[in-house]
Design a protein around this motif. Structure first.
Motif, PDB file in Angstrom:
ATOM      1  N   VAL A 163      37.549  31.437  45.195  1.00 35.21           N
ATOM      2  CA  VAL A 163      38.109  31.297  43.738  1.00 35.21           C
ATOM      3  C   VAL A 163      37.283  32.461  43.013  1.00 35.21           C
ATOM      4  CG1 VAL A 163      38.603  30.157  41.806  1.00 35.21           C
ATOM      5  CG2 VAL A 163      39.011  28.956  43.876  1.00 35.21           C
ATOM      6  N   GLU A 164      35.876  32.451  43.353  1.00 37.16           N
ATOM      7  CA  GLU A 164      35.050  33.380  42.342  1.00 37.16           C
ATOM      8  C   GLU A 164      35.398  34.804  42.957  1.00 37.16           C
ATOM      9  OE1 GLU A 164      31.032  32.361  42.493  1.00 37.16           O
ATOM     10  OE2 GLU A 164      31.612  30.365  42.414  1.00 37.16           O
ATOM     11  N   LEU A 165      35.805  34.890  44.267  1.00 35.50           N
ATOM     12  CA  LEU A 165      36.034  36.496  44.751  1.00 35.50           C
ATOM     13  C   LEU A 165      37.242  36.948  43.994  1.00 35.50           C
ATOM     14  CD1 LEU A 165      35.231  35.997  48.888  1.00 35.50           C
ATOM     15  CD2 LEU A 165      34.132  37.512  47.248  1.00 35.50           C
ATOM     16  N   VAL A 166      38.212  36.088  43.849  1.00 31.73           N
ATOM     17  CA  VAL A 166      39.437  36.375  43.368  1.00 31.73           C
ATOM     18  C   VAL A 166      39.168  36.993  41.865  1.00 31.73           C
ATOM     19  CG1 VAL A 166      41.635  35.738  42.417  1.00 31.73           C
ATOM     20  CG2 VAL A 166      40.883  35.200  44.852  1.00 31.73           C
ATOM     21  N   GLN A 167      38.370  36.007  41.176  1.00 37.21           N
ATOM     22  CA  GLN A 167      37.803  36.241  39.734  1.00 37.21           C
ATOM     23  C   GLN A 167      37.159  37.558  39.604  1.00 37.21           C
ATOM     24  OE1 GLN A 167      38.653  34.444  36.757  1.00 37.21           O
ATOM     25  NE2 GLN A 167      37.814  36.351  35.876  1.00 37.21           N
ATOM     26  N   GLU A 168      36.272  38.001  40.612  1.00 37.58           N
ATOM     27  CA  GLU A 168      35.515  39.100  40.631  1.00 37.58           C
ATOM     28  C   GLU A 168      36.397  40.337  40.726  1.00 37.58           C
ATOM     29  OE1 GLU A 168      32.185  41.576  40.022  1.00 37.58           O
ATOM     30  OE2 GLU A 168      32.775  39.304  39.603  1.00 37.58           O
ATOM     31  N   ARG A 169      37.318  40.142  41.586  1.00 35.77           N
ATOM     32  CA  ARG A 169      38.481  41.166  41.731  1.00 35.77           C
ATOM     33  C   ARG A 169      39.076  41.627  40.452  1.00 35.77           C
ATOM     34  NH1 ARG A 169      38.808  39.607  47.050  1.00 35.77           N
ATOM     35  NH2 ARG A 169      40.265  38.193  46.807  1.00 35.77           N
ATOM     36  N   GLU A 170      39.375  40.361  39.673  1.00 40.88           N
ATOM     37  CA  GLU A 170      40.030  40.370  38.385  1.00 40.88           C
ATOM     38  C   GLU A 170      39.334  41.319  37.432  1.00 40.88           C
ATOM     39  OE1 GLU A 170      41.181  36.751  37.276  1.00 40.88           O
ATOM     40  OE2 GLU A 170      43.060  36.692  38.440  1.00 40.88           O
ATOM     41  N   ASN A 171      38.023  41.064  37.327  1.00 40.19           N
ATOM     42  CA  ASN A 171      36.992  41.534  36.583  1.00 40.19           C
ATOM     43  C   ASN A 171      36.770  43.257  36.960  1.00 40.19           C
ATOM     44  OD1 ASN A 171      36.484  39.134  35.482  1.00 40.19           O
ATOM     45  ND2 ASN A 171      34.645  38.849  36.690  1.00 40.19           N
ATOM     46  N   CYS A 172      36.837  43.219  38.212  1.00 36.36           N
ATOM     47  CA  CYS A 172      36.610  44.776  38.658  1.00 36.36           C
ATOM     48  C   CYS A 172      38.097  45.633  38.336  1.00 36.36           C
ATOM     49  CB  CYS A 172      36.728  44.854  40.131  1.00 36.36           C
ATOM     50  SG  CYS A 172      35.243  44.251  40.855  1.00 36.36           S
ATOM     51  N   LEU A 173      39.266  45.141  38.326  1.00 38.82           N
ATOM     52  CA  LEU A 173      40.442  45.608  37.901  1.00 38.82           C
ATOM     53  C   LEU A 173      40.262  45.948  36.426  1.00 38.82           C
ATOM     54  CD1 LEU A 173      43.406  44.064  40.270  1.00 38.82           C
ATOM     55  CD2 LEU A 173      41.814  46.148  40.487  1.00 38.82           C
ATOM     56  N   HIS A 174      39.925  45.138  35.645  1.00 39.30           N
ATOM     57  CA  HIS A 174      39.533  45.388  34.135  1.00 39.30           C
ATOM     58  C   HIS A 174      38.931  46.586  34.014  1.00 39.30           C
ATOM     59  CE1 HIS A 174      41.804  41.777  32.993  1.00 39.30           C
ATOM     60  NE2 HIS A 174      40.749  41.001  33.233  1.00 39.30           N
ATOM     61  N   ARG A 175      37.931  46.959  34.683  1.00 43.40           N
ATOM     62  CA  ARG A 175      37.069  48.109  34.335  1.00 43.40           C
ATOM     63  C   ARG A 175      37.920  49.157  35.219  1.00 43.40           C
ATOM     64  NH1 ARG A 175      33.197  44.412  36.247  1.00 43.40           N
ATOM     65  NH2 ARG A 175      32.829  45.236  38.395  1.00 43.40           N
ATOM     66  N   LEU A 176      38.521  49.106  36.352  1.00 40.20           N
ATOM     67  CA  LEU A 176      38.958  50.108  37.254  1.00 40.20           C
ATOM     68  C   LEU A 176      40.224  50.877  36.389  1.00 40.20           C
ATOM     69  CD1 LEU A 176      39.206  51.691  40.062  1.00 40.20           C
ATOM     70  CD2 LEU A 176      41.096  50.025  40.581  1.00 40.20           C
ATOM     71  N   GLU A 177      41.010  49.978  35.713  1.00 44.57           N
ATOM     72  CA  GLU A 177      42.239  50.649  34.864  1.00 44.57           C
ATOM     73  C   GLU A 177      41.944  51.736  34.057  1.00 44.57           C
ATOM     74  OE1 GLU A 177      46.232  49.270  32.410  1.00 44.57           O
ATOM     75  OE2 GLU A 177      44.553  47.891  32.717  1.00 44.57           O
ATOM     76  N   PRO A 178      40.894  51.449  33.083  1.00 36.69           N
ATOM     77  CA  PRO A 178      40.349  52.243  32.037  1.00 36.69           C
ATOM     78  C   PRO A 178      39.925  53.578  32.764  1.00 36.69           C
ATOM     79  CG  PRO A 178      39.075  50.446  31.624  1.00 36.69           C
ATOM     80  CD  PRO A 178      40.342  50.354  32.902  1.00 36.69           C
ATOM     81  N   MET A 179      38.973  53.221  33.753  1.00 36.13           N
ATOM     82  CA  MET A 179      38.362  54.172  34.276  1.00 36.13           C
ATOM     83  C   MET A 179      39.110  55.525  34.951  1.00 36.13           C
ATOM     84  SD  MET A 179      35.427  54.091  37.591  1.00 36.13           S
ATOM     85  CE  MET A 179      34.515  52.738  36.480  1.00 36.13           C
ATOM     86  N   ILE A 180      40.144  54.943  35.450  1.00 35.08           N
ATOM     87  CA  ILE A 180      41.334  55.833  36.127  1.00 35.08           C
ATOM     88  C   ILE A 180      42.004  56.757  34.896  1.00 35.08           C
ATOM     89  CG2 ILE A 180      43.390  56.085  37.678  1.00 35.08           C
ATOM     90  CD1 ILE A 180      42.216  53.853  39.468  1.00 35.08           C
TER      91      ILE A 180
END
Length: 212
Positions: A163-180
């Motif tokens: 569950v925490e892994l999924v949450q961390e991926r969500e956090n990463c995607l929040h950062r990935l989208e504006p970076m790209i």
């Protein structure tokens, strides 16, 4: 890298995918995107090395009569043995998956990053500029550079709970989208919020395929 030979393959690996300590991504493309399809086949090992442990790339493809190296690799995996006895899944079912996810055909081919196979939120990154191999190499390199930066600043190594892994991926995607978006190597980057999950979209395509 994770070549999906059949819907059953994806279903059986879904829990493994959600336990992955990095980003997870579905590559959405069809036979119409021939340059990309050929590029993936010809550069499989390089793409695999570039994505590394940071990003699990899932893609829908089928073995060919000349036996591509990655299919030979897939065949030695015991859990895939029974799948290879049946007719493989056609990559053109990506259009059905796009329908289920609400992805316009004009936004294909694309990377679709997802926190979980059961998640309603995904991030789509269109694969632009695919007229030659150099342009495709640039797109893959820049995308994976962004992925590497995000994952290097993540907490994946500290987490064991799924569950925490999924949450961390969500956090990463929040950062990935504006970076790209800031780098502007893709003309289309946006968040998909849809009740249809990746797993459900593949299931819909599987049902249509099996019924043929």
């Amino acid at each position: 890298m994770n070549p999906v030979i059949s819907p059953k393959d994806f279903f059986e690996q879904s829990s493994v995918i959600d336990s992955y300590r990095g980003l997870t991504c579905w590559m959405l493309y069809s036979d119409m995107h021939r340059k990309l399809s050929n590029y993936i086949r010809e550069n499989w090992n390089a793409i695999d090395a570039m994505s590394g442990y940071r990003c699990l790339l899932c893609l829908l493809d089928q073995p060919t009569k000349w036996e591509d190296p990655y299919w030979k690799h897939a065949k030695i995996k015991p859990h895939l043995g029974d799948l290879l006895k049946s007719r493989p899944f056609d990559r053109n079912e990506s259009f059905t998956i796009a329908d289920s996810l609400g992805v316009p055909y004009a936004d294909m081919p694309a990377f679709v990053f997802f926190p979980s196979v059961h998640s309603s939120t995904k991030v789509l990154v269109k694969i632009d500029n695919i007229s030659n191999d150099d342009e495709l190499t640039s797109v893959f390199s820049k995308t994976m550079d962004c992925v590497r930066t995000v994952v290097q600043n993540s907490r994946f190594d500290e987490i064991s709970d799924q569950v925490e892994l999924v949450q961390e991926r969500e956090n990463c995607l929040h950062r990935l989208e504006p970076m790209i978006n800031r780098q502007r190597f893709s003309s289309v980057v946006y968040k998909i919020v849809s009740p249809t999950t990746i797993l459900a979209a593949v299931e819909v395509a599987a049902g249509l395929y099996i019924g043929k």
